[in-house]
Design an enzyme around this catalytic site. Structure first.
Site, mmCIF file in Angstrom:
data_model
loop_
_atom_site.group_PDB
_atom_site.id
_atom_site.type_symbol
_atom_site.label_atom_id
_atom_site.label_comp_id
_atom_site.label_asym_id
_atom_site.label_seq_id
_atom_site.Cartn_x
_atom_site.Cartn_y
_atom_site.Cartn_z
ATOM 1 N N ASN B 387 0.824 -1.197 0.000
ATOM 2 C CA ASN B 387 0.000 0.000 0.000
ATOM 3 C C ASN B 387 0.862 1.251 0.000
ATOM 4 O OD1 ASN B 387 -1.828 2.029 0.396
ATOM 5 N ND2 ASN B 387 -2.852 1.108 2.134
ATOM 6 N N ASP B 388 1.420 1.604 1.172
ATOM 7 C CA ASP B 388 2.129 2.882 1.295
ATOM 8 C C ASP B 388 3.302 3.012 0.325
ATOM 9 O OD1 ASP B 388 0.365 3.583 3.261
ATOM 10 O OD2 ASP B 388 1.641 2.840 4.882
ATOM 11 N N VAL B 389 3.959 1.899 0.002
ATOM 12 C CA VAL B 389 5.138 1.979 -0.863
ATOM 13 C C VAL B 389 4.764 2.251 -2.319
ATOM 14 C CG1 VAL B 389 6.514 0.489 0.626
ATOM 15 C CG2 VAL B 389 5.253 -0.515 -1.284
#
Lengths: 98, 464
Positions: B387-389
């Site tokens: 997700n965040d990456v």
């Protein structure tokens, strides 16, 4: 400062630089095996633990030494074992020269 | 053999061991020579342990042998754990390493008293504090990774003040001991306070920060061994500790850079607590869903596919299904590569090990920077459990908590597909604008079963 301290400091600084130069070159692909391998190498503290446990100076020192032997030897055995297991899994698809 | 000769032989064995240690790490730099590195490491360890067992100082072997058997009994199962359990195993091994170093330091103190000098006391104090806090801190990290303890950051008001006060207390007691090394009452108090600080240090840190924390604990465990080398005047420990410590330190720096955060922010920032408010404005935006059949069609028509795995893939144990997908697409002539973010997963290199376990050739595992130069020419970016990456807000939204973090630029691929359980925000609670882009297809479902569905559709398609 004691002379031993100075010579140990030399060794520490030089080893730190060697470590820095070598580890910088380890591919990110292998960062997990790197951590488990350095962990297994670090388990060399078992040699100090063996001396403490085997000199048998006081019951306390023998007990602490024995705990240290068990803890660090488990790292040595387990660390080499899992590192080799991981590295065996890294395969190229088709053999090709670069 | 007289004692002097024996001692010289032991020292020679240690010198050879040190050389082999350095070669072991040197050969680890490439997958081609890495196993040779493990072999020389094993030879070095066997040589050093064998030589030590011949030391004439040893008068009793009973406890050594019992402890070696117990150690092997713990070590072998820990060496055979499943690859998904490698992060917690690693944390546990940092705990054992630190425990060992702390125990030896404590034994040295009690054996040496009342002849411990102020200088030696300083070394022992520092060594025992670092060893003790690394022991409990690593146990907490292992507990979080094993999900015995909650992975979310556990925080309360004034936490940093309390934690730092406890650390200051341990250091003050150590200073008092340096002033008077014979104050044997203070020594166990120092150990207990340091153990307590280790718990306080790691408890507030969330699961997504574990790659940095594990690396830092790695470095502490190494430096405590090096300090022990100073205490015992043992050069082999100084070298091994310096190598391990610098390795952990470099990995921590790489992990921090990959998250665009400082050490202080990781240790005291309790990531994932404050971002809830930024997500509120996005409720009305729509996303496009797609079925496994549509996804399979798009993948089969692509020339180049980039798969971006994350911790979600590890949780769903989907790596073997992902390999089948890789095989199915490769058979259709699709070029499939994997984009690996440095902090994907729960420890450095976590994704590489999982994918290698699933028999994906390592030349298909591509580092972030190389992947990013290829993503604009990639037809489909398939995100599985990351997700965040992949969050483009890290590039564009100055207000985002992850702004500035290097990401995999999957939004530059022609089509983006995201396998995700639901629209709930990821671990850090940060909204991901990627999901609302026109070229993004959301594939809702469990990673393992959804990939399985895609493979079935691909298999059906090949029959025409």
């Amino acid at each position: 400062m004691p002379a031993d301290f100075i010579s140990n400091l030399y060794v520490f600084i030089l080893a730190g630089f060697v470590g820095f130069e070598l580890i910088k070159r380890v591919s990110p692909l292998l960062h997990t095996p790197l951590m488990s391998l350095t962990n297994a190498l670090d388990a060399i503290v078992v040699v100090a633990a063996i001396i403490i446990a085997g000199r048998h100076e006081t019951p306390l020192s023998t007990a602490l030494g024995a705990i240290a032997v068990a803890a660090s030897f488990s790292n040595m055995v387990g660390g080499f074992l899992i590192t080799d297991r991981m590295l065996r899994m890294f395969k190229t698809g088709k053999p090709r020269k670069s | 053999m007289n004692a002097l000769v024996t001692q010289q032989l032991i020292d020679s064995a240690y010198i050879v061991a040190v050389v082999l240690f350095i070669l072991a790490i040197k050969w680890l730099s490439s997958p081609v020579s890495a196993r040779r590195g493990v072999l020389v490491g094993e030879i070095a360890a066997a040589l050093a342990v064998g030589a030590t067992l011949c030391d004439p100082e040893l008068v009793q072997y009973k406890w050594i042998i019992i402890a070696l058997i117990i150690g092997a009994g713990i070590g072998v199962p820990l060496g055979l754990v499943h690859m998904t359990a490698v992060p917690q195993r690693t944390a546990l091994s940092h705990a054992f390493g630190a425990l060992s170093a702390a125990m030896i330091g404590i034994a040295e103190y009690y054996v040496g008293i009342p002849h411990v000098t102020k200088f030696e006391m300083g070394e022992i104090g520092l060594e025992v504090i670092i060893g003790s806090l690394t022991f409990t801190g690593s146990l907490i990290a292992a507990g979080k990774l094993q999900e015995i303890l909650p992975q979310r950051p556990i925080v309360y008001k004034g936490q940093n003040f309390v934690s730092l006060s406890v650390l200051a207390a341990a250091l003050l007691i150590a200073i008092a001991l340096v002033v008077n090394p014979n104050n044997t009452v203070l020594f166990p108090i120092m150990v207990i306070v340091a153990l307590f600080f280790g718990i306080l240090l790691v408890t507030p840190i969330g699961g997504a920060d574990m790659p940095t924390v594990i690396s830092l604990l790695n470095s502490y465990a190494g430096f405590s061994a090096a300090l022990l080398g100073f205490v015992l005047n043992s050069k082999v420990l100084v070298v091994a500790g310096a190598l391990d410590g610098s390795s952990g330190f470099i990995l921590s720096v790489i992990m921090c850079k990959a998250m665009n955060r400082s050490f202080a922010n990781v240790m005291f920032g309790a990531f994932g607590q404050v971002q809830a408010s930024t997500a509120a404005a996005t409720e009305t935006r729509t996303v496009r869903g797609a079925s496994a059949e549509e996804a399979a069609g798009i993948l089969a028509a692509a020339n180049r596919v980039a798969i971006v795995p994350g911790y979600g893939m590890a949780v769903a144990q989907a790596q073997h299904k992902v390999r089948e997908l890789y095989d199915a697409l490769t058979r259709k002539g699709v070029d499939v590569r994997f984009g690996i973010h440095p902090v994907a997963g729960r420890m450095p290199g976590h994704m590489n090990v999982l994918l290698a376990e699933a028999d994906i050739p390592y030349d298909r595992l591509i580092e972030m920077d190389d992947m990013n130069s290829d993503l604009p020419q990639t037809d489909v970016a398939l995100i599985i459990g990351a997700n965040d990456v992949t969050n483009p807000a890290a590039r564009t939204d100055v207000g985002s908590p992850i702004y500035g973090m290097p990401i995999l630029d999957v939004d530059k691929a022609r089509t983006v597909m995201v396998i995700k359980r639901s629209m709930s925000p990821g671990f850090a609670g940060i909204d991901n604008p990627l999901y609302y882009m026109d070229k993004t297809l959301m594939l809702f479902g469990d990673a393992k079963s959804f990939v399985g569905d895609i493979i079935r559709e691909l298999g059906g398609g090949s029959g025409h």
